[in-house]
Scaffold this motif. Structure first.
Motif, PDB file in Angstrom:
ATOM      1  N   HIS A 242       0.861  -1.195   0.000  1.00 25.97           N
ATOM      2  CA  HIS A 242       0.000   0.000   0.000  1.00 25.97           C
ATOM      3  C   HIS A 242       0.887   1.231   0.000  1.00 25.97           C
ATOM      4  O   HIS A 242       1.803   1.348   0.814  1.00 25.97           O
TER       5      HIS A 242
ATOM      6  N   HIS B 285       1.071   4.450   1.012  1.00 25.23           N
ATOM      7  CA  HIS B 285       0.343   5.283   1.968  1.00 25.23           C
ATOM      8  C   HIS B 285       0.423   6.766   1.620  1.00 25.23           C
ATOM      9  O   HIS B 285       1.511   7.347   1.584  1.00 25.23           O
TER      10      HIS B 285
ATOM     11  N   HIS C 146      -7.144   7.317   9.295  1.00 25.36           N
ATOM     12  CA  HIS C 146      -6.533   7.430   7.959  1.00 25.36           C
ATOM     13  C   HIS C 146      -7.548   7.119   6.869  1.00 25.36           C
ATOM     14  O   HIS C 146      -8.375   6.229   7.030  1.00 25.36           O
TER      15      HIS C 146
ATOM     16  N   HIS D   4      -7.731   6.374   2.610  1.00 26.85           N
ATOM     17  CA  HIS D   4      -7.011   6.135   1.359  1.00 26.85           C
ATOM     18  C   HIS D   4      -7.520   7.085   0.271  1.00 26.85           C
ATOM     19  O   HIS D   4      -8.640   7.572   0.334  1.00 26.85           O
TER      20      HIS D   4
HETATM   21 CU    CU Z   1      -3.184   4.415   3.310  1.00 27.09          CU
END
Ligand code: CU
Ligand code: C2O
Ligand code: CU
Length: 482
Positions: free
Chosen positions: A115, A117, A420, A422
């Motif tokens: 991922h 981030h 968080h 995405h």
């Molecule tokens: Cu992320």
């Protein structure tokens, strides 16, 4: 079942503890014992004071994920870890708008994902739990890095993110703008990626215990670029740009240089509009990043000061740890002092997101229950958003690309959770300054408001970035429609 098996297996499920009455005290002792042996790890046996190594750049188009050895112990005993390309740092550097095309080989004994981030990549390149790379398999990730900033990459497989990160998988990713105003002034920069492994008395990565599952792993070693208390030499007085990345599973970093102020110039999603006033300390929650400018005129130790993130007991008499001050890094200025570089008044412009079309509430809760059934003590740990644990087959809601939404993150638990999202960055409301963020801390009892407009269609995850909580259910997903 031996202890290791017990602890490892238990992590997969919410029934984390299932043992009979006579096994109870024994197991508790075993777990407490492990805690003690972990703290018995003597810092004197850990290599420290070596020159800080900048993370090695990943060159080429292949990223291998495999078991490797780290060298932390002074007696030469290697620590078995999992690493990106052997563990030298694997820094990915891209220019804004540049395409990354990377073949990832999974040489781990289990599925993983990568991922990116904070990087606003298409949903099918996002490395979220839906797109696992099986053991001994590989896949190609391809995306354009749209925005300059300090990012990082880490595993995101279903219910195994915390385990894999705890074994060492985390690396920096920097996206640069061609017209970066600080680079234009010739300011030197350093990437400092923090991780916090938990080693057992043999210097090996310890399995998670109950406290760590509930509170997240704080670790008993605090590393910078994989090194313990390294030394960074800089020209005396010269302004340095530090990109700080909290890549630990769950450790809050309240960072302070002994004899130097930090001027924050950037956050998760790149530069701020202007440098902030100088500050002596800053808090970096798990997964957050900041960019700061610092000029060192005397030797200065970077310290991690005590921070109380709140705490959940395992209900079996475990003690809340007392947060300590820890030395992280030593900065040593060399040569005749030069003048610091005056920073530009303006770094870039950020347009505040407009009026929200939709308001959502996301309520964070936790539940720990001990019960007796069939002569067994059962402990259930649930970390939830809006009363539900993550379910890969459930889409929690839908949104529209480009539409501004106001999210209220309501923390109804007894501890901090770094929240968080995405995809596209967000703007925290009521914040003292305007910034692009992808992770924001929420304190126990606090409500944090943020505005977000996803730029692209696709499935997006949102979760607590204490990775143990993510794995235990404090995560959701939503579909962004074109
Ligand atoms: Cu992320
Ligand atoms: Cu850094 Cu979904 O995570
Ligand atoms: Cu959490």
């Amino acid at each position: 079942m031996n202890r290791r098996q017990f602890l490892t297996n238990s992590f997969y499920t919410t029934i984390a503890l299932s043992l009979n009455a006579c096994g109870k005290s024994q197991t508790h002792e075993a777990m407490t014992g492990m805690n003690t042996s972990a703290t018995r790890l003597n810092p004197k046996n850990i290599i420290s004071g070596e020159p800080l190594r900048p993370p090695a750049k990943l060159t080429g188009a292949v990223l291998n994920i495999a078991p490797a050895q780290a060298h932390w112990l002074a007696d030469g005993t290697p620590s078995e870890v999992w690493a990106y390309d052997g563990g030298g740092g694997s820094l990915i550097e891209l220019m804004e708008g540049e395409t990354l095309r990377l073949t990832v080989n999974n040489q781990l004994p289990e599925p993983t994902t990568v991922h990116w981030h904070g990087v606003d990549v298409p949903s099918d390149q996002d490395g979220h739990p839906h797109h696992a790379i099986n053991s001994k398999d590989s896949r190609v990730y391809e995306f354009i890095a749209p925005d300059a900033g300090t990012y990082w990459y880490h595993p995101h497989p279903h219910k195994r993110a915390s385990i894999q990160a705890a074994r060492g998988l985390a690396a920096p990713l920097i996206v640069r703008a061609a017209d970066d105003p600080l680079a234009a002034l010739g300011i030197a920069e350093h990437v400092l990626l923090f991780t916090a492994p938990q080693l057992d008395e043999h210097g090996q990565i310890a399995p998670h215990n109950m406290d760590e599952q509930m509170n997240g792993r704080d670790g008993n070693l605090l590393l910078v670029n994989g090194q313990h208390q390294p030394v960074l030499s800089v020209p005396a007085g010269a302004t340095q740009r530090l990109r700080l990345i909290n890549a630990s599973n769950a450790r809050y970093l309240r960072l302070s240089f002994e004899h130097a102020d930090m001027v924050q110039v950037g956050s998760d999603g790149g530069l701020l509009t202007a440098p902030l006033p100088a500050q002596r300390e800053l808090l970096l929650a798990p997964a957050e990043r900041v960019e700061v400018c610092v000029a060192f005129t005397q030797a200065s130790t970077l310290k991690a000061l005590p921070y109380d993130k709140g705490w959940m007991s395992d209900g079996m008499g475990s003690q809340k740890p007392t947060p300590q001050t820890i030395d992280v890094l030593r900065v040593e200025p060399t040569g005749q002092a030069v003048a610091a570089t005056p920073l530009p008044k303006q770094l870039r412009s950020i347009a505040p997101l407009g009026e929200a079309k939709i308001t959502r509430q996301l309520i964070l809760t936790e539940k720990m229950e001990m019960s007796m059934a069939g002569g067994q003590h059962n402990m259930t740990m649930d970390f939830m958003i809006n009363g539900q644990k993550f379910d890969m087959s459930r889409t929690d809601f839908t949104a529209r690309a480009g539409e501004v939404e106001l999210w209220e993150i309501v923390n109804q638990t007894d501890m901090d959770h770094p929240f968080h999202i995405h995809g596209s960055h967000f703007q925290v409301q009521d914040a003292p300054y305007l910034a692009w963020k992808d992770t924001v801390n929420t304190r126990a009892g606090q409500t944090v408001r943020l505005k977000i407009a996803q730029k692209h269609a696709g499935l997006r995850m949102f979760h607590c970035h204490i990775l143990e909580h993510e794995d235990l259910g404090m995560m959701g997903q939503y579909e962004v429609k074109p």
